[in-house]
Write an enzyme that holds these catalytic residues in place. Structure first.
Site, short mmCIF file in Angstrom:
data_model
loop_
_atom_site.label_atom_id
_atom_site.label_comp_id
_atom_site.label_asym_id
_atom_site.label_seq_id
_atom_site.Cartn_x
_atom_site.Cartn_y
_atom_site.Cartn_z
N SER A 113 0.84 -1.20 0.00
CA SER A 113 0.00 0.00 0.00
C SER A 113 0.87 1.24 0.00
O SER A 113 1.68 1.43 0.91
CB SER A 113 -0.92 0.00 1.23
OG SER A 113 -1.80 -1.11 1.19
N HIS A 118 5.03 12.13 -8.82
CA HIS A 118 6.24 12.68 -9.44
C HIS A 118 5.80 13.74 -10.44
O HIS A 118 4.81 13.55 -11.15
CB HIS A 118 7.05 11.60 -10.16
CG HIS A 118 7.45 10.45 -9.29
ND1 HIS A 118 8.58 10.47 -8.51
CD2 HIS A 118 6.86 9.26 -9.07
CE1 HIS A 118 8.66 9.34 -7.84
NE2 HIS A 118 7.63 8.58 -8.17
N CYS A 141 -4.01 -2.37 -0.43
CA CYS A 141 -4.27 -3.78 -0.19
C CYS A 141 -5.28 -3.88 0.93
O CYS A 141 -5.14 -3.22 1.96
CB CYS A 141 -2.97 -4.49 0.19
SG CYS A 141 -3.14 -6.28 0.31
#
Length: 264
Positions: A113, A118, A141
């Site tokens: 997780s 970026h 998850c």
């Protein structure tokens, strides 16, 4: 699947949501291009991105375990957060002097997780068009759904073009032991977009249902030239200049939207 599923043990499904968000502008002079890059660099620096991701984690109902962020020279920034479905209490020995975790231990959790962003500002060397791209990944998850962050992320950036990928991997089991490869209904990412977002964008889907793979591309329907000019305004351009710039900007946006270069 509208009712809650009864599972055996932990929900092992991994749900990953990936964004590529583009902001396009026209900066007439080299000075204006540099000012645009500097503006974007400041507007979406590591500190601001950290706040955006913190909000995302709160929206999806997760808890932050660790934050790593960095501004880059000459431009760009990145932030990575490790997250968990439940709040993780500090270990019993956290107050004792002892070596910290090895990098492998942290990276191992990253596979489960995490939230990352970026940024990539850039400009064409001679035709005045500059673009800003933000790549965002939300991977969870368990029961947490990254789809809850869709609308917030789109509206957190000046999103002219958006490419979204959503996939579900792994399997979990129901109480009878049968494997479940997805735990919610979905036939399009568009189902999870707010009405105002759907009205603002033209959208195309490419979905592979049997692979639990969903892809949506979005481009703004409305084109107002004034919104794309940096350092100047439409009133400062003659009709031919405005028409030429509009044509170049729209060509640039369509090329990015369709991921292919177009002839002049």
């Amino acid at each position: 699947m509208s009712e809650k599923l009864k599972l055996h043990g932990f929900n092992n499904l991994t749900k990953s949501l990936s964004f590529n968000i583009y902001d396009i502008c026209y900066a007439q002079s080299e000075k204006h291009r540099q000012e645009y890059i500097a503006y974007i660099d400041e507007q979406y620096n590591a500190e601001r991105l950290t706040q955006i991701l913190t909000d995302v984690v709160e929206i999806i109902g997760a808890h932050i375990l660790n934050v790593s962020r960095q501004d880059y020279d000459p431009h760009g920034a990145s932030v990575t957060m490790l997250i968990a479905e439940h709040e993780v209490p500090p270990p019993a020995d956290s107050s004792e002097e002892s070596p910290g975790p090895l990098p492998d231990a942290v990276v191992a959790h990253l596979d489960k997780s995490h939230v990352t962003v970026h940024t990539y500002p850039e400009s064409h060397p001679d035709n005045g068009i500059s673009t800003f791209r933000a790549d965002i990944d939300v991977s969870t998850c368990g029961l947490i759904s990254p789809l809850k962050a869709l609308n917030y992320l789109i509206h957190s950036f000046d999103s002219d073009i958006v490419t979204i990928d959503y996939r579900v991997r792994g399997f979990t089991r129901d109480i009878d032991g049968a494997k479940l490869y997805i735990d919610h209904d979905i036939n399009s990412i568009q189902n999870f977009l707010s009405e105002d977002t759907q009205e603002a964008y033209q959208m195309i889907d490419v979905n592979v249902y049997q692979e639990n793979l969903f892809h949506t591309k979005m481009i703004l329907k409305e084109f107002n030239l004034d919104n794309y000019l940096f350092g100047t305004g439409v009133s400062e351009l003659n009709a031919n200049e405005a028409s030429n710039i509009r044509e170049r900007l729209q060509k640039e946006m369509l090329e990015i939207f369709y991921s292919r270069n177009m002839p002049y």
